[in-house]
Design an enzyme around this catalytic site. Structure first.
Site, PDB file in Angstrom:
ATOM      1  N   GLU A   1      -9.159   1.992   5.372  1.00  0.00           N
ATOM      2  CA  GLU A   1      -8.949   1.563   3.987  1.00  0.00           C
ATOM      3  C   GLU A   1      -8.038   0.337   3.906  1.00  0.00           C
ATOM      4  OE1 GLU A   1      -7.512   5.088   2.116  1.00  0.00           O
ATOM      5  OE2 GLU A   1      -9.505   5.934   1.815  1.00  0.00           O
TER       6      GLU A   1
ATOM      7  N   GLY B   1      -7.422   8.135 -11.918  1.00  0.00           N
ATOM      8  CA  GLY B   1      -7.459   6.841 -11.244  1.00  0.00           C
ATOM      9  C   GLY B   1      -8.617   6.739 -10.274  1.00  0.00           C
TER      10      GLY B   1
ATOM     11  N   THR C   1       0.856  -1.191   0.000  1.00  0.00           N
ATOM     12  CA  THR C   1       0.000   0.000   0.000  1.00  0.00           C
ATOM     13  C   THR C   1       0.889   1.237   0.000  1.00  0.00           C
ATOM     14  OG1 THR C   1      -0.097   0.316   2.401  1.00  0.00           O
ATOM     15  CG2 THR C   1      -1.599  -1.324   1.450  1.00  0.00           C
ATOM     16  N   CYS C   2       0.272   2.402   0.094  1.00  0.00           N
ATOM     17  CA  CYS C   2       1.071   3.618   0.129  1.00  0.00           C
ATOM     18  C   CYS C   2       1.875   3.720   1.425  1.00  0.00           C
ATOM     19  CB  CYS C   2       0.190   4.855  -0.048  1.00  0.00           C
ATOM     20  SG  CYS C   2      -1.101   5.024   1.200  1.00  0.00           S
ATOM     21  N   ASN C   3       1.442   3.011   2.467  1.00  0.00           N
ATOM     22  CA  ASN C   3       2.128   3.044   3.760  1.00  0.00           C
ATOM     23  C   ASN C   3       3.211   1.992   3.911  1.00  0.00           C
ATOM     24  OD1 ASN C   3      -0.598   3.980   6.054  1.00  0.00           O
ATOM     25  ND2 ASN C   3       0.463   5.130   4.482  1.00  0.00           N
TER      26      ASN C   3
ATOM     27  N   GLN D   1      -7.657  -3.333   1.320  1.00  0.00           N
ATOM     28  CA  GLN D   1      -6.380  -3.683   0.697  1.00  0.00           C
ATOM     29  C   GLN D   1      -5.907  -5.061   1.139  1.00  0.00           C
ATOM     30  OE1 GLN D   1      -4.518  -0.175   2.234  1.00  0.00           O
ATOM     31  NE2 GLN D   1      -4.778   0.991   0.340  1.00  0.00           N
TER      32      GLN D   1
ATOM     33  N   ILE E   1      -8.975   3.840  -3.486  1.00  0.00           N
ATOM     34  CA  ILE E   1      -8.600   5.136  -2.911  1.00  0.00           C
ATOM     35  C   ILE E   1      -9.114   6.273  -3.784  1.00  0.00           C
ATOM     36  CG2 ILE E   1      -6.643   6.657  -2.413  1.00  0.00           C
ATOM     37  CD1 ILE E   1      -5.144   4.269  -1.339  1.00  0.00           C
TER      38      ILE E   1
END
Length: 449
Positions: free
Chosen positions: A153, A226, A90-92, A157, A230
């Site tokens: 979120e 996109g 993920t982005c994290n 994921q 998200i």
């Protein structure tokens, strides 16, 4: 007189007086049980990963795993002796969970598909195994390890990551049970605490940033690139909290952009018109998660001031474009620094969330402890059935004939009783060798009586 002897050559024998009756456990069978016990032992369950705590978005981008890379990793997994694992990117974070002899196996296969090197990942990553790895997944699922505390979120994921691995045959009963327990735990946390209360997430933080930095939003043209999970959340937050419909959606799959635009009363455009819309927009949100930048310097140079919020890992805005004087670029790390009252309230809910996790984790560990006895118990049960059909064994008792079918109901009851007692004892103490000998003794005693 009955004697049970456990010889040094790993052969179990039963003697009646001085005569050898039969061998009950040969070396091969014992080895089979030992191997079965080692399969998916919790001590071999690892997690290796990097997250926002030690790495910034540019580093995490080097180890981001998209669908294509994930598929490639699963395809080559057998050559790495891996059969049960999944990847959460993920982005994290980028994390790989699974069974291995050592965490280096997981790191090695992960880095076959990353821009960043295995050495860099190993230097920066955290590694946990056994109960600590289980605890980590529970905390990740609850949002306790998210850059924005309580960000819900992550659940979507996690589901997608595990589903992809399962569809390709890399999720066994251990992982499936663990993930289900994690999902149950997060559901209770969401319903019984305020850890995810209010509206705080990466997508909401993006909207919050715009509200603070931009005046007369209704006059600004907004472009969203996109509309994955998200992207959709971001879009809905834009509509709900900015009170504007001056938003254009562009997505690689045009039908999805059209569907969401019609649902929310917005505009959409095909990918072929992306450059024109980038140049004409005032605010651009990027949630494409492409492996390569999709917004280039040439798209932005000399086209007026723009705010670009890049929600993608790796960055989807070209590095050279980030340096342009007319561009204000914000990434996920900067968005996570935004604080508000809702976020502060969430901090107070951490102890309650951890208490719920402890309860569900204990339930899972109890299941795992019981599960490791199953291969052994099955093997013992089979051996007791083999004993019952052994004519030499039956002939040792005057009150039994070699007609095994006549004694079958009695023997089955005796076997079930022995197995049940053994299972109860093994829940308290896991001593396979002793349990085996005791089960044979119990069966002989019960059978004779």
């Amino acid at each position: 007189m009955i004697k049970i002897i456990f010889n040094y050559d790993e052969r179990m024998t039963v003697k009646f007086g001085h005569s050898l009756v039969c061998n009950y456990l040969c070396r091969t069978e014992l080895r089979t049980i030992m191997v079965a016990e080692k399969q998916n032992n919790i001590s071999k369950f690892f997690i290796a990963g990097i997250n926002y705590k030690k790495t910034d978005a540019s580093i995490r981008g080097q180890f981001a795993i998209g669908t294509a890379q994930y598929a490639n990793i699963l395809a080559i997994a057998p050559s790495f002796a891996l059969s049960e694992f999944f990847i959460l990117s993920t982005c994290n974070r980028t994390e790989i969970y699974g069974f291995a002899d050592d965490a280096s196996q997981l790191i090695k296969i992960l880095c076959t598909q990353t821009i960043g090197s295995e050495e860099t990942f190993s230097d920066l990553c955290y590694i946990k195994h056994g109960c600590d790895a289980v605890q980590h997944l529970f905390e990740v699922g609850a949002g306790l390890e998210s850059q924005i505390l309580g960000d819900y979120e992550i659940i979507g994921q996690l589901k997608v990551a595990v589903k992809f691995a399962k569809e390709n045959g890399f999720v066994g009963s251990f992982t499936e049970r663990l993930v289900n327990n994690v999902l149950q735990s997060t559901k209770v946390i969401k319903n019984q605490t305020a850890l995810s209360g209010g509206t705080v997430s990466v997508s909401f933080a993006a909207v919050q940033y715009i509200r603070k930095k931009v005046t007369k939003i209704s006059n600004k043209k907004i472009l969203l690139l996109g509309i994955g999970k998200i992207g959709r959340n971001t879009c809905k937050n834009l509509v709900d909290y900015l009170n504007t419909k001056n938003i254009t959606l562009i997505n690689r799959t045009e039908e999805k952009a059209l569907e969401l635009a019609n649902e929310l009363g917005l505009q959409y455009a095909p990918m072929s018109e992306m450059a024109d819309h980038i140049q004409s927009s005032d605010i651009i949100l990027v949630a494409t998660n492409s492996n390569e930048p999709i917004i280039l310097k040439s798209h932005l140079e000399n086209f007026g001031g723009k705010i670009i919020i890049d929600l993608s890992i790796p960055y989807n805005v070209e590095k050279a474009a980030q340096q342009l004087p007319n561009v204000t670029l914000v990434n996920v790390d900067e968005l996570s620094k935004l604080k508000d009252e809702t976020l502060l309230k969430r901090v107070a809910e951490i102890p309650a969330a951890k208490a719920i996790i402890a309860e569900h984790k204990a339930e899972f560990l109890e299941w795992s402890e019981m599960r490791k006895n199953v291969p052994f118990i099955k093997a013992v049960k089979q051996k007791l059935h083999d004993m019952h059909t052994c004519e030499l064994y039956l002939s040792c008792y005057n009150n039994y004939t070699t007609d095994t079918s006549a004694a079958a109901p009695v023997a089955e009851q005796a076997i079930q009783k022995v197995i049940k007692n053994m299972a109860v004892k093994m829940r308290k103490q896991h001593h396979p060798g002793c349990s085996y000998i005791e089960a044979i003794n119990d069966f002989i005693t019960t059978h004779r009586n």
